[in-house]
Design a protein around this motif. Structure first.
Motif, PDB file in Angstrom:
ATOM      1  N   THR A   1       0.853  -1.180   0.000  1.00 11.94           N
ATOM      2  CA  THR A   1       0.000   0.000   0.000  1.00 11.94           C
ATOM      3  C   THR A   1       0.887   1.228   0.000  1.00 11.94           C
ATOM      4  O   THR A   1       1.850   1.294   0.772  1.00 11.94           O
ATOM      5  N   GLU A   2       0.581   2.178  -0.860  1.00 16.82           N
ATOM      6  CA  GLU A   2       1.338   3.434  -0.939  1.00 16.82           C
ATOM      7  C   GLU A   2       0.384   4.592  -0.664  1.00 16.82           C
ATOM      8  O   GLU A   2      -0.679   4.689  -1.276  1.00 16.82           O
ATOM      9  N   ASP A   3       0.777   5.469   0.247  1.00 18.58           N
ATOM     10  CA  ASP A   3      -0.029   6.655   0.546  1.00 18.58           C
ATOM     11  C   ASP A   3       0.420   7.777  -0.396  1.00 18.58           C
ATOM     12  O   ASP A   3       1.237   8.617  -0.042  1.00 18.58           O
ATOM     13  N   ILE A   4      -0.137   7.798  -1.601  1.00 16.60           N
ATOM     14  CA  ILE A   4       0.318   8.746  -2.618  1.00 16.60           C
ATOM     15  C   ILE A   4      -0.289  10.136  -2.445  1.00 16.60           C
ATOM     16  O   ILE A   4       0.195  11.098  -3.029  1.00 16.60           O
ATOM     17  N   ASN A   5      -1.340  10.253  -1.625  1.00 15.34           N
ATOM     18  CA  ASN A   5      -1.978  11.559  -1.436  1.00 15.34           C
ATOM     19  C   ASN A   5      -1.557  12.233  -0.142  1.00 15.34           C
ATOM     20  O   ASN A   5      -2.076  13.279   0.200  1.00 15.34           O
ATOM     21  N   ASP A   6      -0.618  11.617   0.590  1.00 12.03           N
ATOM     22  CA  ASP A   6      -0.106  12.153   1.849  1.00 12.03           C
ATOM     23  C   ASP A   6      -1.245  12.417   2.835  1.00 12.03           C
ATOM     24  O   ASP A   6      -1.341  13.496   3.418  1.00 12.03           O
ATOM     25  N   THR A   7      -2.115  11.414   2.958  1.00 14.63           N
ATOM     26  CA  THR A   7      -3.229  11.494   3.914  1.00 14.63           C
ATOM     27  C   THR A   7      -3.207  10.236   4.777  1.00 14.63           C
ATOM     28  O   THR A   7      -3.952   9.295   4.528  1.00 14.63           O
ATOM     29  N   PRO A   8      -2.351  10.210   5.804  1.00 21.19           N
ATOM     30  CA  PRO A   8      -2.221   8.987   6.613  1.00 21.19           C
ATOM     31  C   PRO A   8      -3.510   8.557   7.298  1.00 21.19           C
ATOM     32  O   PRO A   8      -3.725   7.372   7.522  1.00 21.19           O
ATOM     33  N   SER A   9      -4.375   9.489   7.629  1.00 15.85           N
ATOM     34  CA  SER A   9      -5.600   9.126   8.338  1.00 15.85           C
ATOM     35  C   SER A   9      -6.691   8.602   7.408  1.00 15.85           C
ATOM     36  O   SER A   9      -7.693   8.076   7.862  1.00 15.85           O
ATOM     37  N   LEU A  10      -6.497   8.726   6.090  1.00 18.21           N
ATOM     38  CA  LEU A  10      -7.514   8.300   5.124  1.00 18.21           C
ATOM     39  C   LEU A  10      -6.939   7.173   4.261  1.00 18.21           C
ATOM     40  O   LEU A  10      -6.266   7.419   3.258  1.00 18.21           O
ATOM     41  N   ALA A  11      -7.211   5.937   4.662  1.00 18.10           N
ATOM     42  CA  ALA A  11      -6.652   4.788   3.949  1.00 18.10           C
ATOM     43  C   ALA A  11      -7.396   4.486   2.656  1.00 18.10           C
ATOM     44  O   ALA A  11      -6.873   3.785   1.789  1.00 18.10           O
ATOM     45  N   SER A  12      -8.601   5.018   2.480  1.00 20.47           N
ATOM     46  CA  SER A  12      -9.390   4.689   1.288  1.00 20.47           C
ATOM     47  C   SER A  12      -8.828   5.294   0.010  1.00 20.47           C
ATOM     48  O   SER A  12      -9.164   4.847  -1.080  1.00 20.47           O
ATOM     49  N   ASP A  13      -7.963   6.312   0.110  1.00 16.77           N
ATOM     50  CA  ASP A  13      -7.405   6.912  -1.101  1.00 16.77           C
ATOM     51  C   ASP A  13      -5.984   6.431  -1.385  1.00 16.77           C
ATOM     52  O   ASP A  13      -5.325   6.948  -2.275  1.00 16.77           O
ATOM     53  N   ASP A  14      -5.499   5.430  -0.643  1.00 15.31           N
ATOM     54  CA  ASP A  14      -4.153   4.900  -0.860  1.00 15.31           C
ATOM     55  C   ASP A  14      -4.107   4.020  -2.101  1.00 15.31           C
ATOM     56  O   ASP A  14      -5.107   3.412  -2.483  1.00 15.31           O
ATOM     57  N   LEU A  15      -2.939   3.945  -2.697  1.00 16.37           N
ATOM     58  CA  LEU A  15      -2.724   3.083  -3.857  1.00 16.37           C
ATOM     59  C   LEU A  15      -2.474   1.660  -3.361  1.00 16.37           C
ATOM     60  O   LEU A  15      -1.556   1.419  -2.582  1.00 16.37           O
ATOM     61  N   GLN A  16      -3.317   0.738  -3.783  1.00 14.17           N
ATOM     62  CA  GLN A  16      -3.133  -0.662  -3.436  1.00 14.17           C
ATOM     63  C   GLN A  16      -2.512  -1.357  -4.635  1.00 14.17           C
ATOM     64  O   GLN A  16      -3.085  -1.341  -5.729  1.00 14.17           O
ATOM     65  N   MET A  17      -1.340  -1.934  -4.416  1.00 20.84           N
ATOM     66  CA  MET A  17      -0.656  -2.601  -5.512  1.00 20.84           C
ATOM     67  C   MET A  17      -0.068  -3.922  -5.042  1.00 20.84           C
ATOM     68  O   MET A  17       0.065  -4.167  -3.850  1.00 20.84           O
ATOM     69  N   SER A  18       0.261  -4.766  -6.008  1.00 25.91           N
ATOM     70  CA  SER A  18       0.882  -6.064  -5.737  1.00 25.91           C
ATOM     71  C   SER A  18       2.052  -6.225  -6.687  1.00 25.91           C
ATOM     72  O   SER A  18       1.999  -5.787  -7.836  1.00 25.91           O
ATOM     73  N   ILE A  19       3.107  -6.867  -6.185  1.00 21.77           N
ATOM     74  CA  ILE A  19       4.309  -7.114  -6.991  1.00 21.77           C
ATOM     75  C   ILE A  19       4.579  -8.613  -6.964  1.00 21.77           C
ATOM     76  O   ILE A  19       4.541  -9.248  -5.901  1.00 21.77           O
ATOM     77  N   ARG A  20       4.861  -9.169  -8.139  1.00 28.50           N
ATOM     78  CA  ARG A  20       5.126 -10.607  -8.241  1.00 28.50           C
ATOM     79  C   ARG A  20       6.424 -10.819  -9.026  1.00 28.50           C
ATOM     80  O   ARG A  20       6.438 -10.716 -10.256  1.00 28.50           O
ATOM     81  N   PRO A  21       7.519 -11.131  -8.339  1.00 27.61           N
ATOM     82  CA  PRO A  21       8.759 -11.452  -9.060  1.00 27.61           C
ATOM     83  C   PRO A  21       8.752 -12.915  -9.515  1.00 27.61           C
ATOM     84  O   PRO A  21       8.388 -13.799  -8.750  1.00 27.61           O
ATOM     85  N   GLU A  22       9.122 -13.121 -10.758  1.00 25.13           N
ATOM     86  CA  GLU A  22       9.217 -14.474 -11.312  1.00 25.13           C
ATOM     87  C   GLU A  22      10.608 -14.635 -11.918  1.00 25.13           C
ATOM     88  O   GLU A  22      11.089 -13.756 -12.629  1.00 25.13           O
ATOM     89  N   ILE A  23      11.226 -15.775 -11.646  1.00 30.55           N
ATOM     90  CA  ILE A  23      12.571 -16.034 -12.170  1.00 30.55           C
ATOM     91  C   ILE A  23      12.545 -17.359 -12.911  1.00 30.55           C
ATOM     92  O   ILE A  23      12.135 -18.397 -12.370  1.00 30.55           O
TER      93      ILE A  23
END
Length: 190
Positions: A123-145
Motif C-alpha cells: 500500500t502506498e499513501d500517494i496523497n499524503d493522507t495517513p488518516s484516510l486509507a481509502s485513497d491509498d494506492l493498493q498494488m501487488s508485486i510478483r517477481p518471477e525467475i
C-alpha cells in the motif's frame, strides 16, 4: 393638369415609445424621451442559460482532467515502485537470485522482502493522507525467475517483475497490470 390630392398612408410599423418623441401640439413642450437601452427579460434569461451551459461544460472537463491526472499518478507510482524492485533484484546479481524470499526493500515497507511467484501486496499513501486509507494506492508485486543455460554453457535467469494496482480514479475500480523483464547471467557482461 391638376395635382392629385395627397393621401396620408399610415405606416405598417407602429412606433414604439423608444423610437422617437411623439409629436406635440404647437406651443407645448415635447415629452422627455424614454431611455430604452436595457435588455428584455427574455434576452437576460437566454444569456444566463448560455453562460450556465458553458460553465457546466467547463466544470465537467475540469473534473475529467482531475480524474485522469490521479489515474496517471497512480500508474506512475506503481511503475516507479516496480522499477525500484527490479533495480534491487538486478543489484543482487545472478548468485543472489537463489534466496527466497528476495531481500528487496519496498519503499512503503523498508527492509522488507518479496516472495517469488506470489503476489506481494503493498500500500502506498500517494496523497499524503495517513488518516484516510481509502485513497491509498493498493498494488501487488510478483517477481518471477526462470533459469536456463545458453548453448555456450552460460547460465542465465530471466527476471519478470509483474505489478498490478487498483485504479479508483473513475466511477468503477479497475485493476491494471504491467510487467518489467530483464536478464541476468552467471558470466560478467560488459
Amino acid at each position: 393638369m391638376s395635382a392629385l390630392p395627397s393621401i396620408d398612408v399610415p405606416s405598417a410599423r407602429s412606433e414604439s415609445p423608444c423610437d422617437s418623441a411623439s409629436a406635440s401640439p404647437a406651443g407645448t413642450r415635447a415629452p422627455a424621451r424614454r431611455d430604452c437601452s436595457g435588455l428584455t427579460l427574455v434576452e437576460v434569461m437566454v444569456g444566463m442559460f448560455i453562460i450556465g451551459t458553458a460553465a457546466l461544460a467547463g466544470l465537467s472537463g475540469l473534473l475529467f482532467s482531475l480524474r485522469l491526472s490521479h489515474s496517471n499518478l497512480s500508474g506512475l507510482v506503481a511503475h516507479s515502485t516496480a522499477v525500484s524492485v527490479a533495480e534491487q533484484i538486478r543489484a543482487l546479481g545472478f548468485g543472489g537470485l537463489d534466496a527466497d524470499p528476495l531481500p528487496v526493500d519496498i519503499p512503503s515497507i523498508p527492509a522488507g522482502s518479496l516472495t517469488l511467484d506470489v503476489w506481494n501486496d503493498r500500500t502506498e499513501d500517494i496523497n499524503d493522507t495517513p488518516s484516510l486509507a481509502s485513497d491509498d494506492l493498493q498494488m501487488s508485486i510478483r517477481p518471477e525467475i526462470t533459469r536456463g543455460t545458453t548453448e555456450d554453457g552460460v547460465q542465465i535467469a530471466q527476471v519478470i517483475v509483474r505489478y498490478r494496482w487498483v485504479d479508483r480514479s473513475f466511477l468503477t475500480a479497475r485493476t491494471r497490470e504491467e510487467s518489467l523483464t530483464f536478464l541476468l547471467s552467471s558470466s560478467s557482461t560488459f
